[in-house]
Design a protein around this motif. Structure first.
Motif, PDB file in Angstrom:
ATOM      1  N   GLN A  68      -2.794   7.662   9.621  1.00 15.73           N
ATOM      2  CA  GLN A  68      -1.916   8.450  10.479  1.00 15.73           C
ATOM      3  C   GLN A  68      -2.791   9.092  11.553  1.00 15.73           C
ATOM      4  OE1 GLN A  68       1.190   8.255  10.444  1.00 15.73           O
ATOM      5  NE2 GLN A  68       2.129   8.585   8.460  1.00 15.73           N
ATOM      6  N   ASP A  69      -2.290   9.135  12.735  1.00 18.12           N
ATOM      7  CA  ASP A  69      -2.955   9.843  13.819  1.00 18.12           C
ATOM      8  C   ASP A  69      -1.950  10.810  14.417  1.00 18.12           C
ATOM      9  OD1 ASP A  69      -5.661   8.744  13.814  1.00 18.12           O
ATOM     10  OD2 ASP A  69      -4.707   6.837  14.300  1.00 18.12           O
ATOM     11  N   THR A  70      -2.381  11.588  15.387  1.00 21.75           N
ATOM     12  CA  THR A  70      -1.513  12.609  15.969  1.00 21.75           C
ATOM     13  C   THR A  70      -0.150  12.005  16.308  1.00 21.75           C
ATOM     14  OG1 THR A  70      -3.408  13.815  16.825  1.00 21.75           O
ATOM     15  CG2 THR A  70      -1.278  14.268  17.850  1.00 21.75           C
ATOM     16  N   ASN A  71       0.898  12.650  15.800  1.00 20.29           N
ATOM     17  CA  ASN A  71       2.257  12.162  16.019  1.00 20.29           C
ATOM     18  C   ASN A  71       3.225  13.338  16.035  1.00 20.29           C
ATOM     19  OD1 ASN A  71       2.836  12.847  13.286  1.00 20.29           O
ATOM     20  ND2 ASN A  71       2.244  10.809  12.593  1.00 20.29           N
ATOM     21  N   GLU A  73       5.299  14.137  13.867  1.00 25.41           N
ATOM     22  CA  GLU A  73       5.594  14.627  12.519  1.00 25.41           C
ATOM     23  C   GLU A  73       4.491  15.536  11.989  1.00 25.41           C
ATOM     24  OE1 GLU A  73       6.684  11.460   9.858  1.00 25.41           O
ATOM     25  OE2 GLU A  73       8.705  11.395  10.694  1.00 25.41           O
ATOM     26  N   GLY A  74       3.519  15.905  12.838  1.00 22.63           N
ATOM     27  CA  GLY A  74       2.520  16.886  12.451  1.00 22.63           C
ATOM     28  C   GLY A  74       1.194  16.349  11.958  1.00 22.63           C
ATOM     29  N   ASN A  75       0.987  15.036  12.009  1.00 23.03           N
ATOM     30  CA  ASN A  75      -0.306  14.494  11.601  1.00 23.03           C
ATOM     31  C   ASN A  75      -1.343  14.690  12.701  1.00 23.03           C
ATOM     32  OD1 ASN A  75       1.747  12.449  10.016  1.00 23.03           O
ATOM     33  ND2 ASN A  75      -0.114  12.929   8.879  1.00 23.03           N
ATOM     34  N   LEU A  76      -2.620  14.571  12.319  1.00 22.18           N
ATOM     35  CA  LEU A  76      -3.739  14.699  13.240  1.00 22.18           C
ATOM     36  C   LEU A  76      -4.521  13.391  13.289  1.00 22.18           C
ATOM     37  CD1 LEU A  76      -5.102  18.185  12.087  1.00 22.18           C
ATOM     38  CD2 LEU A  76      -3.495  17.701  13.963  1.00 22.18           C
ATOM     39  N   ASP A  77      -5.249  13.171  14.370  1.00 23.20           N
ATOM     40  CA  ASP A  77      -6.079  11.977  14.463  1.00 23.20           C
ATOM     41  C   ASP A  77      -7.031  11.911  13.273  1.00 23.20           C
ATOM     42  OD1 ASP A  77      -4.918  11.118  16.805  1.00 23.20           O
ATOM     43  OD2 ASP A  77      -6.532  11.829  18.105  1.00 23.20           O
ATOM     44  N   GLY A  78      -7.123  10.749  12.668  1.00 23.90           N
ATOM     45  CA  GLY A  78      -8.031  10.540  11.548  1.00 23.90           C
ATOM     46  C   GLY A  78      -7.441  10.799  10.184  1.00 23.90           C
ATOM     47  N   ASP A  79      -6.158  11.142  10.107  1.00 28.53           N
ATOM     48  CA  ASP A  79      -5.546  11.394   8.810  1.00 28.53           C
ATOM     49  C   ASP A  79      -5.356  10.102   8.012  1.00 28.53           C
ATOM     50  OD1 ASP A  79      -5.337  14.103   9.223  1.00 28.53           O
ATOM     51  OD2 ASP A  79      -3.153  14.124   9.492  1.00 28.53           O
ATOM     52  N   ALA A  80      -5.513  10.223   6.708  1.00 34.89           N
ATOM     53  CA  ALA A  80      -5.159   9.182   5.743  1.00 34.89           C
ATOM     54  C   ALA A  80      -4.140   9.838   4.822  1.00 34.89           C
ATOM     55  CB  ALA A  80      -6.378   8.718   4.965  1.00 34.89           C
ATOM     56  N   GLU A  81      -2.922   9.335   4.837  1.00 36.41           N
ATOM     57  CA  GLU A  81      -1.844   9.953   4.066  1.00 36.41           C
ATOM     58  C   GLU A  81      -1.667   9.265   2.714  1.00 36.41           C
ATOM     59  OE1 GLU A  81       2.918  10.998   4.442  1.00 36.41           O
ATOM     60  OE2 GLU A  81       2.052   9.478   5.764  1.00 36.41           O
ATOM     61  N   VAL A  82      -1.762  10.035   1.652  1.00 38.33           N
ATOM     62  CA  VAL A  82      -1.540   9.526   0.300  1.00 38.33           C
ATOM     63  C   VAL A  82      -0.044   9.297   0.104  1.00 38.33           C
ATOM     64  CG1 VAL A  82      -1.731  10.050  -2.169  1.00 38.33           C
ATOM     65  CG2 VAL A  82      -3.546  10.767  -0.592  1.00 38.33           C
ATOM     66  N   LYS A  83       0.286   8.146  -0.459  1.00 37.45           N
ATOM     67  CA  LYS A  83       1.684   7.825  -0.753  1.00 37.45           C
ATOM     68  C   LYS A  83       1.798   7.177  -2.134  1.00 37.45           C
ATOM     69  CE  LYS A  83       4.654   8.501   1.466  1.00 37.45           C
ATOM     70  NZ  LYS A  83       5.388   9.791   1.561  1.00 37.45           N
ATOM     71  N   ARG A  84       2.896   7.438  -2.788  1.00 32.38           N
ATOM     72  CA  ARG A  84       3.325   6.810  -4.032  1.00 32.38           C
ATOM     73  C   ARG A  84       2.325   6.921  -5.182  1.00 32.38           C
ATOM     74  NH1 ARG A  84       7.258   7.200  -1.246  1.00 32.38           N
ATOM     75  NH2 ARG A  84       8.843   5.616  -0.973  1.00 32.38           N
ATOM     76  N   MET A  85       1.698   8.094  -5.293  1.00 29.11           N
ATOM     77  CA  MET A  85       0.889   8.361  -6.479  1.00 29.11           C
ATOM     78  C   MET A  85       1.843   8.458  -7.667  1.00 29.11           C
ATOM     79  SD  MET A  85      -2.497   8.907  -6.082  1.00 29.11           S
ATOM     80  CE  MET A  85      -2.871  10.060  -7.388  1.00 29.11           C
ATOM     81  N   HIS A  86       1.564   7.685  -8.699  1.00 24.55           N
ATOM     82  CA  HIS A  86       2.458   7.685  -9.861  1.00 24.55           C
ATOM     83  C   HIS A  86       1.731   7.117 -11.068  1.00 24.55           C
ATOM     84  CE1 HIS A  86       6.093   7.386 -12.249  1.00 24.55           C
ATOM     85  NE2 HIS A  86       5.909   6.097 -12.410  1.00 24.55           N
ATOM     86  N   VAL A  87       1.926   7.746 -12.216  1.00 28.13           N
ATOM     87  CA  VAL A  87       1.435   7.247 -13.491  1.00 28.13           C
ATOM     88  C   VAL A  87       2.644   7.138 -14.411  1.00 28.13           C
ATOM     89  CG1 VAL A  87      -0.083   7.676 -15.467  1.00 28.13           C
ATOM     90  CG2 VAL A  87      -0.822   8.353 -13.164  1.00 28.13           C
ATOM     91  N   VAL A  88       2.812   5.980 -15.044  1.00 25.58           N
ATOM     92  CA  VAL A  88       3.951   5.819 -15.952  1.00 25.58           C
ATOM     93  C   VAL A  88       3.822   6.828 -17.082  1.00 25.58           C
ATOM     94  CG1 VAL A  88       4.270   3.376 -15.349  1.00 25.58           C
ATOM     95  CG2 VAL A  88       2.902   3.997 -17.354  1.00 25.58           C
ATOM     96  N   GLU A  89       4.953   7.259 -17.582  1.00 24.76           N
ATOM     97  CA  GLU A  89       4.971   8.339 -18.572  1.00 24.76           C
ATOM     98  C   GLU A  89       4.069   8.058 -19.778  1.00 24.76           C
ATOM     99  OE1 GLU A  89       8.198  11.135 -20.914  1.00 24.76           O
ATOM    100  OE2 GLU A  89       8.900   9.753 -19.366  1.00 24.76           O
ATOM    101  N   ALA A  90       4.077   6.835 -20.275  1.00 25.71           N
ATOM    102  CA  ALA A  90       3.292   6.500 -21.470  1.00 25.71           C
ATOM    103  C   ALA A  90       1.782   6.567 -21.243  1.00 25.71           C
ATOM    104  CB  ALA A  90       3.669   5.099 -21.958  1.00 25.71           C
ATOM    105  N   ALA A  91       1.351   6.548 -19.990  1.00 25.08           N
ATOM    106  CA  ALA A  91      -0.086   6.546 -19.687  1.00 25.08           C
ATOM    107  C   ALA A  91      -0.578   7.884 -19.135  1.00 25.08           C
ATOM    108  CB  ALA A  91      -0.395   5.422 -18.703  1.00 25.08           C
ATOM    109  N   ARG A  92       0.269   8.880 -19.109  1.00 26.43           N
ATOM    110  CA  ARG A  92      -0.133  10.177 -18.556  1.00 26.43           C
ATOM    111  C   ARG A  92      -1.115  10.895 -19.483  1.00 26.43           C
ATOM    112  NH1 ARG A  92       5.805  11.738 -16.020  1.00 26.43           N
ATOM    113  NH2 ARG A  92       5.691  10.082 -14.456  1.00 26.43           N
ATOM    114  N   GLY A  93      -1.915  11.763 -18.875  1.00 29.89           N
ATOM    115  CA  GLY A  93      -2.875  12.540 -19.638  1.00 29.89           C
ATOM    116  C   GLY A  93      -4.203  11.834 -19.871  1.00 29.89           C
ATOM    117  N   ARG A  94      -4.427  10.708 -19.220  1.00 30.27           N
ATOM    118  CA  ARG A  94      -5.662   9.941 -19.393  1.00 30.27           C
ATOM    119  C   ARG A  94      -6.580  10.015 -18.175  1.00 30.27           C
ATOM    120  NH1 ARG A  94      -3.142   4.277 -21.679  1.00 30.27           N
ATOM    121  NH2 ARG A  94      -1.810   5.206 -23.273  1.00 30.27           N
ATOM    122  N   GLY A  95      -6.208  10.812 -17.195  1.00 32.45           N
ATOM    123  CA  GLY A  95      -7.041  10.933 -15.999  1.00 32.45           C
ATOM    124  C   GLY A  95      -6.858   9.827 -14.976  1.00 32.45           C
TER     125      GLY A  95
END
Length: 158
Positions: A68-71, A73-95
C-alpha cells in the motif's frame, strides 16, 4: 509445521478465507470483511500469501500482506498491509499466528516495504494482544473500516 507461499486464490487459501469470514460474521454480525481484495495484490514483489500446513499436510493457518502506498484510505508510502491472519480453532495456542506474522514482516522487509500496518476490531481481543506483544503500536486509522468505532489500526516500522 511448514509455511508455504501460495496464491490468494489457491483452494486451501479460499477454504481458510471462507472460515475466517464466517468467524468475522459471528463476531461482528456483518457478513465478514468487506475489504476489496484481488489475488494479484498478494503476488511478489507487491505482496505474499502464506499458509501453514501441519504434519498431515492440512492447512491450519494463513496470512498475507499487500503493498500500500499513500492513498485516500489513509495509507502511507511503503506500507505493507497484513490481511487474513487466521488460525483454525483446533490449532490455536501453538504460536502459529506469531510465526506467520514474523514471516510476513521478513518478506515485506525484503521487498523494501517500510512499515507493516493492520486493521483489526474490538471483538478480536486475542488479535490485539498478539499485535501489541509483537511490537505493533496504535496508528492513525486507515482502510475500509477507518470510520468504524470498533476498528483498531496498528503499525510497526520494518
Amino acid at each position: 509445521m511448514i509455511i508455504r507461499r501460495v496464491s490468494f486464490d489457491h483452494p486451501d487459501a479460499v477454504k481458510l478465507n471462507d472460515e475466517v469470514q464466517a468467524e468475522y460474521h459471528v463476531r461482528y454480525g456483518d457478513g465478514g470483511d468487506a475489504t476489496s481484495l484481488d489475488p494479484a495484490d498478494f503476488e511478489p514483489p507487491n505482496g505474499v500469501y502464506f499458509i501453514v500446513y501441519d504434519e498431515n499436510d492440512t492447512p491450519v493457518a494463513t496470512g498475507g500482506w499487500r503493498a500500500q502506498d499513500t492513498n485516500d484510505e489513509g495509507n502511507l508510502d511503503g506500507d505493507a498491509e497484513v490481511k487474513r491472519m487466521h488460525v483454525v480453532e483446533a490449532a490455536r495456542g501453538r504460536g502459529l499466528a506469531r510465526r506467520i506474522l514474523a514471516a510476513l514482516e521478513e518478506d515485506a522487509r525484503t521487498a523494501g516495504r517500510l512499515r507493516m500496518v493492520l486493521e483489526t476490531g474490538t471483538k478480536q481481543p486475542e488479535a490485539i494482544a498478539l499485535y501489541a506483544s509483537s511490537g505493533y503500536e496504535p496508528c492513525e486509522k486507515f482502510g475500509y473500516y477507518r470510520s468504524y468505532d470498533s476498528s483498531r489500526c496498528f503499525a510497526k516500522e520494518l
